[in-house]
Each structure stands twice: as structure tokens, then as C-alpha cells.
Design an enzyme around this catalytic site. Structure first.
Site, PDB file in Angstrom:
ATOM      1  N   ARG A 118       0.848  -1.189   0.000  1.00 15.19           N
ATOM      2  CA  ARG A 118       0.000   0.000   0.000  1.00 15.19           C
ATOM      3  C   ARG A 118       0.893   1.252   0.000  1.00 15.19           C
ATOM      4  NH1 ARG A 118      -5.071  -1.517   3.879  1.00 15.19           N
ATOM      5  NH2 ARG A 118      -6.227  -0.230   2.422  1.00 15.19           N
ATOM      6  N   GLN A 123      -0.565   2.526  -5.764  1.00 16.89           N
ATOM      7  CA  GLN A 123      -1.908   2.972  -5.391  1.00 16.89           C
ATOM      8  C   GLN A 123      -2.976   2.565  -6.401  1.00 16.89           C
ATOM      9  OE1 GLN A 123      -2.134   7.209  -4.731  1.00 16.89           O
ATOM     10  NE2 GLN A 123      -3.580   6.938  -3.055  1.00 16.89           N
ATOM     11  N   ASP A 126      -4.177  -0.959  -5.686  1.00 15.59           N
ATOM     12  CA  ASP A 126      -4.512  -1.251  -4.300  1.00 15.59           C
ATOM     13  C   ASP A 126      -5.988  -1.628  -4.158  1.00 15.59           C
ATOM     14  OD1 ASP A 126      -4.792  -1.415  -1.590  1.00 15.59           O
ATOM     15  OD2 ASP A 126      -4.185   0.655  -1.156  1.00 15.59           O
ATOM     16  N   SER A 129      -7.838  -0.973  -0.719  1.00 15.01           N
ATOM     17  CA  SER A 129      -8.361   0.374  -0.499  1.00 15.01           C
ATOM     18  C   SER A 129      -9.627   0.622  -1.306  1.00 15.01           C
ATOM     19  CB  SER A 129      -7.296   1.423  -0.857  1.00 15.01           C
ATOM     20  OG  SER A 129      -6.242   1.396   0.079  1.00 15.01           O
ATOM     21  N   TYR A 224      -1.194   0.384   7.906  1.00 18.80           N
ATOM     22  CA  TYR A 224      -1.948  -0.620   8.655  1.00 18.80           C
ATOM     23  C   TYR A 224      -1.937  -0.280  10.145  1.00 18.80           C
ATOM     24  CZ  TYR A 224      -1.659  -3.580   4.508  1.00 18.80           C
ATOM     25  OH  TYR A 224      -1.762  -4.077   3.241  1.00 18.80           O
TER      26      TYR A 224
END
Length: 361
Positions: A118, A123, A126, A129, A224
Site C-alpha cells: 500500500r 496505489q 490497491d 483500499s 496498517y
């Protein structure tokens, strides 16, 4: 190079969608979609026909060099896939350690979308997300559906209704989307997260950030949550309980990768909440943040509705499939060049996502 998309058995999303496939012409690949793969995402075979071939399951499995699946194929399907093929899916090897052994035993290679780092450079791939954003939004709608009162303040000739009080535990992507959605619906929102960096984001959305001093440093955790001391967890539970008994809705999103989800809402807290209150637990699949949560179940405990669902993104399959497909497409652009597969193990994204032990040939 042929890329195949499998129809899901217990999943409403589909791995690729027609609009995204159109953008992948530079890969010099052809696409094979299992018949009916998009039905539950409101995407018909006719929609796919303009950009891909519609095939039987066996044809997809036997002819594809790369297989895309939202959830991992079952053991029978894995056994039928020709050796050395590449699978891309949400394998969750940190929760399902046996899946890597199954893949190796069948001579398969695999990239796990949930293992993509991440980071800023990754991005666009990801998927955690993008799916968390959908889940956070849907969690608030579920809560609004089950809550026996309004979210916004209402002033009418018959009297005034105060706004619902919403408490969001965990202010990552899912939590922030839940906060934003609850605020749009007019609720009064409080939020908590052990990550200090979350405070500014929470407050920018108009919610009140609950602080508990003494959290472990999370600066190197890559976004995280990190495991906390028992002393901190005890003080956190006390503060959460104080807020929870006043809340109409609690949405929990806190998970620690590879570990059981922390208990943020113990049974004693649930039993002190008002009748009709709602808890939506997005960490249900890893044990739940609420002690009474039952995974994939909606229960009523002492008058409180507790919704345990870690796969709420699948409840919005059309948009969730589009987002998932975009994540897959960006990964494909990284590993497919001029119709050939290139797994560069020096690339940090590929190295992190490649979960099978043997080196690619």
C-alpha cells in the site's frame, strides 16, 4: 496471450468489466470470459461480446495463460488448471495459509491482489483500499436500514428529532468513507483510530476524533494498524465503552494483518447500548471487533442489531467490479508486454504479490 475471467460461485463481483477491457488493447492479449460471469454485477454476456469471447468454464481454464478471479477458485478448479498458469485473485495467504500449498501442489503461479504494497507507486493497484471504500459506504447504508430512527436532525410541526450518533472505530479507508457517508446523511459522528495520522483526516470530514494517549508508534506500518499494549487496549476499551453506550450506530473496521481482529466492543458494552442500536462489524471475517459478532450473520443481542460482514463491497457489485477491474488492469499493464508475460521479481510490487514459492520460468 489469453486472459481468462472466471465466474464466481459465492461472489457477486466479476474480475474484469467491458469498459476496462477496452483500455487494454496495448497488451496485445485476447480475453475469454466465462458465460454468465457478469450476471450478478448487472453485466450481460452481450456487453462482454464486443471486447471478449464468451466461453465455457472448461474453455476458460484450459485456454487462458492468465486467470482472473475475485475470490480464489475452489480445490476442484485449482486441480483442473494446467500447470504453470498464472492466477490473479484475493488469496489472503495471511488468513488462509493452506492456499499457497494448494497452488504449489498444482504447479501454479499466483499474484495475490491483497498482498500488493500500500504505497504511492502501487496505489492504482490497491484493491484493498478500493474495496474498503465501497464497504465503508455500504456499512452506513446497512446501519441506516436497520436503525429504527432518522440519521439527520428533523424539525417538524410534530416535534424535533435529534440526529443519530454514529461512532466509527478504525479510520482507515473504510472508516473514512463511513464517516463521510454518515455525515452526508446528517448524523453526528465520532471516530477513533490508534494511528495518530488519522486525526487530521477525520476532522477534515467534520467528525470528532477520540484520542487515547499511549498508542504504539505506527509510522513504519505502511498504513496498517499495529498491535497495541494491553494497557493501551484496556484504556481504549474504557473510552470506547463510554462513547458506545451513547451511540445509536457503531461501525468497526479495525484489523491487523495476519492476526485476529482486536475486540473493541465487548459483550458488556453491547449490553449497555440502547435498544434499537446497530453495530456493523467489517472485521467479522477475522474474529470481529465486536465480541458478539457472528461472521456473515445478522443477529440481535439484548436489543442491539449486530451485522457481521467483511465483504460488503460485494453488496455493490456493479461499481465494486469496475474498481476491482481497474486495479487488475493496472497490474496487467505491469506484467504483460507485447502479448508476453514478464514477472520481474526485482519489482517491489510483483515481488510482494507473488505468493507461490517457486521462481517463475
Amino acid at each position: 496471450m489469453k486472459i481468462g475471467v472466471l465466474k464466481q460461485v459465492k461472489e457477486k463481483r466479476v474480475g474484469l468489466v467491458p469498459d476496462v477491457i477496452k483500455k487494454l488493447d496495448k497488451l496485445q492479449a485476447t480475453f475469454c470470459i466465462e458465460k454468465g460471469a457478469g450476471d450478478q454485477s448487472n453485466i450481460s454476456d452481450k456487453d462482454f461480446e464486443a471486447v471478449a469471447s464468451i466461453c465455457t468454464r472448461e474453455e476458460v481454464i484450459q485456454s487462458s495463460d492468465i486467470l482472473v478471479s475475485v475470490q480464489p477458485p475452489d480445490e476442484v478448479t485449482l486441480a483442473s488448471i494446467p500447470k504453470d498458469r498464472l492466477l490473479i485473485s484475493l488469496f489472503e495467504p495471511y488468513n488462509n495459509k493452506s492456499i499457497v500449498d494448494q497452488l504449489k501442489a498444482n504447479g501454479l503461479r499466483a499474484l495475490s491482489m491483497d498482498m500488493i504494497p500500500r504505497t504511492t507507486i502501487a496505489q492504482s493497484m490497491d484493491v484493498l483500499s478500493s474495496m474498503a471504500s465501497v464497504a465503508g459506504y455500504k456499512a452506513v447504508l446497512f446501519a441506516a436500514q436497520y436503525l429504527p430512527r432518522y440519521f439527520p436532525m428533523m424539525i417538524t410541526a410534530a416535534g424535533s428529532i435529534r440526529p443519530a450518533r454514529v461512532l466509527v472505530l478504525g479510520s482507515g479507508v473504510a472508516g473514512l468513507q463511513a464517516i463521510a457517508t454518515a455525515k452526508r446523511l446528517g448524523a453526528s459522528v465520532e471516530a477513533f483510530d490508534v494511528r495518530k495520522a488519522a486525526k487530521e483526516e477525520v476532522e477534515s470530514l467534520g467528525a470528532k476524533f477520540i484520542e487515547v494517549e499511549g498508542a504504539a508508534d505506527d509510522s513504519a506500518a505502511g498504513g496498517y494498524a499495529v498491535e497495541q499494549s494491553e494497557d493501551f487496549l484496556n484504556r481504549q476499551r474504557e473510552e470506547v465503552q463510554r462513547r458506545a453506550v451513547k451511540a445509536d450506530v457503531i461501525i468497526t473496521t479495525a484489523q491487523v494483518r495476519g492476526r485476529k481482529a482486536p475486540i473493541l466492543v465487548p459483550t458488556t458494552t453491547v449490553e449497555q447500548m440502547k435498544n434499537g442500536s446497530v453495530i456493523v462489524d467489517l472485521a467479522a471475517s477475522t474474529g470481529g471487533n465486536c465480541e458478539v459478532t457472528q461472521n456473515d450473520e445478522i443477529i440481535i443481542h439484548e436489543g442491539v442489531t449486530v451485522i457481521g460482514n467483511s465483504n460488503l463491497a460485494a453488496e455493490m457489485p456493479q461499481d465494486a467490479s469496475t474498481l476491482f477491474a481497474n486495479n487488475i488492469a493496472n497490474l496487467l499493464k505491469l506484467i504483460v508486454r507485447e502479448g508476453e508475460l514478464h514477472l520481474d521479481m526485482e519489482n517491489e510490487i510483483i515481488a510482494a504479490a507473488y505468493i507461490t514459492a517457486s521462481e517463475p520460468q
